[in-house]
Enzyme design. Structure first.
Site, mmCIF file in Angstrom:
data_model
loop_
_atom_site.group_PDB
_atom_site.id
_atom_site.type_symbol
_atom_site.label_atom_id
_atom_site.label_comp_id
_atom_site.label_asym_id
_atom_site.label_seq_id
_atom_site.Cartn_x
_atom_site.Cartn_y
_atom_site.Cartn_z
ATOM 1 N N LYS A 44 0.840 -1.202 0.000
ATOM 2 C CA LYS A 44 0.000 0.000 0.000
ATOM 3 C C LYS A 44 0.876 1.254 0.000
ATOM 4 O O LYS A 44 2.100 1.176 0.256
ATOM 5 C CB LYS A 44 -0.921 -0.012 1.225
ATOM 6 N N ARG A 146 -10.060 0.201 15.520
ATOM 7 C CA ARG A 146 -9.996 1.013 14.293
ATOM 8 C C ARG A 146 -10.968 0.355 13.323
ATOM 9 O O ARG A 146 -12.156 0.305 13.602
ATOM 10 C CB ARG A 146 -8.542 1.043 13.799
ATOM 11 N N TYR A 281 14.739 30.293 6.630
ATOM 12 C CA TYR A 281 13.623 31.053 7.188
ATOM 13 C C TYR A 281 13.662 31.109 8.715
ATOM 14 O O TYR A 281 13.863 30.086 9.367
ATOM 15 C CB TYR A 281 12.291 30.420 6.776
ATOM 16 N N MET A 329 10.333 24.473 1.716
ATOM 17 C CA MET A 329 9.505 23.624 0.859
ATOM 18 C C MET A 329 10.345 22.770 -0.100
ATOM 19 O O MET A 329 10.050 21.597 -0.320
ATOM 20 C CB MET A 329 8.533 24.492 0.046
HETATM 21 C C1 LIG Z 1 -4.163 -4.000 7.776
HETATM 22 C C2 LIG Z 1 -2.686 -3.970 7.704
HETATM 23 N N1 LIG Z 1 -2.004 -5.123 7.621
HETATM 24 C C3 LIG Z 1 -0.657 -5.140 7.565
HETATM 25 C C4 LIG Z 1 0.063 -3.973 7.586
HETATM 26 C C5 LIG Z 1 1.560 -4.044 7.559
HETATM 27 O O1 LIG Z 1 2.064 -3.561 8.767
HETATM 28 P P1 LIG Z 1 3.630 -3.400 8.983
HETATM 29 O O2 LIG Z 1 4.065 -2.381 8.001
HETATM 30 O O3 LIG Z 1 3.772 -3.000 10.391
HETATM 31 O O4 LIG Z 1 4.195 -4.736 8.682
HETATM 32 C C6 LIG Z 1 -0.607 -2.751 7.687
HETATM 33 C C7 LIG Z 1 0.140 -1.495 7.755
HETATM 34 O O5 LIG Z 1 -0.104 -0.613 8.500
HETATM 35 C C8 LIG Z 1 -2.018 -2.753 7.735
HETATM 36 O O6 LIG Z 1 -2.723 -1.606 7.808
#
Ligand SMILES: Cc1ncc(COP(=O)(O)O)c(C=O)c1O
Length: 393
Positions: A44, A146, A281, A329
């Site tokens: 991700k 969550r 700055y 920036m």
């Molecule tokens: C649902 C879920 N699974 C797995 C992971 C992987 O976690 P990590 O990067 O701590 O291995 C994440 C990352 O935040 C996550 O949101």
């Protein structure tokens, strides 16, 4: 999507070099920690800033059979032919909102996560339109507080609804899963109760007839420290990029991991200034004596934390320097103490540390954050340069 360039291209203002051999080696190290479990590579947020598709391919080459993303758009991009991810690799995504691309997800054979009845209703409708069952994974909130379905009545309702949808041929329940709150703090009192609740919620679902392909809860720290959490699949993200989940778990080298990203820039200017010269700055740094200043052409628009003003470490010609004054920036300044590297000299912000450079963990400490944020926030204006791509890419 990040800009990518081939190694050896034109001189670059800055670059994030991504060592795909390191990603492959890290996946192998993590797989060895969980030999009985399948491996889902979490890619991700554009592979935590490293590039989702190249890292996904590297992980698959090293034995990952699943990929995980937050958004459906990230997952769909990995199914696109250009991503080079084999069709038999399972792709799961978990962060849905009403009206999301459910039908595209079903047609792309994604595994989609459901935390509540609204999502089950939407995926059932998508399956009807697509004319094929959706692969769904039911997410349990075992204590993170969550996402995920609450235990008790909510879980009962979701499991029963999913079983009815399965009986109607609209879904196949492929997974039962959850996520830890504090696995990065070994021995934290929430860990054991989360595992107990996960087992109870699994037992309820399986007792009612759910027959999942995979049950999973282990992120990087749990993969590294909690074998009892591995179930059928582990789901590491940060560790496959060679960054430690937390100082308490250990430095990357202690864990057998090799950081994959090296962030560097070419000095845009080196100049002499007198004592008492305000820098950047706000003039939060004033030169203590006559010195040289180096201009590093990276700033908070590139993901350099402004919180690292006056603290972030940089390696220039073998010496650690510190951000002098504010990160702006697009640029910041380092005090070179009278040294005179030429313009274009390399400034290394972080990398594996093999050449004596700081690491992402050093920047996390300097900015009061975590290594995850340091690598993930590197912006799209910084070209990614891939090295050690595998034979299959
Ligand atoms: C649902 C879920 N699974 C797995 C992971 C992987 O976690 P990590 O990067 O701590 O291995 C994440 C990352 O935040 C996550 O949101």
């Amino acid at each position: 999507m990040n800009e990518t360039v081939a190694p050896g291209g034109a001189a670059l203002r800055a670059r994030a070099e991504i060592d795909l051999a390191a990603v492959r080696a890290n996946v192998e190290v993590l797989r060895a920690q969980a030999p009985g479990a399948a491996f889902m590579a979490v890619v991700k947020a554009d592979g935590y800033g490293h590039g989702a598709a190249p890292c996904a391919r590297a992980a698959v080459e090293a034995g990952a059979t699943w990929l995980g993303t937050a958004t459906p758009q990230e997952a769909l991009a990995l199914r696109a032919p250009g991503a080079g991810v084999p069709d038999d690799v399972r792709i799961m995504c978990w962060l849905w909102t009403p009206g999301g691309p459910w039908r595209e997800a079903v047609e792309a054979n994604l595994d989609v996560s459901l935390s509540g009845m609204w999502a089950l209703d939407e995926v059932m409708e998508a399956a009807r339109l697509a004319g094929r069952p959706a692969r769904v994974q039911l997410k349990a909130d075992t204590g993170l507080g969550r996402g995920g379905c609450q235990p008790g009545d909510d879980w009962t309702e979701l499991v029963e609804g999913a079983l009815r949808a399965e009986a109607a041929g609209l879904v196949r329940v492929t997974g039962l899963w959850s996520h830890f709150a504090c696995a990065d703090e070994p021995g934290h009192p929430s860990i054991a109760p989360q595992l107990t609740r996960f087992r109870e919620m699994i037992a309820y679902a399986q007792g009612r007839g759910v027959d999942p392909e995979v049950r999973h809860i282990a992120n990087s720290p749990a993969t590294l420290t909690l074998p009892e959490s591995h179930f059928d699949l582990v789901r590491p993200g940060i560790a496959m990029y060679g960054v430690s989940p937390s100082p308490e778990i250990g430095a990357p080298a202690d864990l057998g991991l090799h950081p994959a990203m090296t962030l560097s820039a070419s000095l845009a200017l080196v100049k002499h200034v007198p004592a008492g010269h305000g820098v950047s700055y706000g003039h939060h740094y004033v030169t203590p004596g006559a010195t040289t200043l180096g201009l590093v052409p990276l700033g908070y628009a590139d993901g350099i934390p402004r919180h690292a003003s006056s603290t972030g470490p940089v390696l220039v010609e073998g010496k650690w320097r510190t951000v002098a004054g504010r990160v702006a920036m697009d640029q910041f300044v380092v005090d070179l103490g009278g040294d005179e590297p030429g313009p274009g000299a390399e400034a290394v912000l972080f990398g594996p540390g093999d050449r004596g450079e700081p690491t992402a963990e050093d920047w996390a400490q300097a900015a009061g954050t975590i290594g995850y944020e340091i690598v993930t926030r590197i912006g799209s204006r910084v070209p990614r340069v891939y090295v050690n791509e595998g034979s299959g890419t």
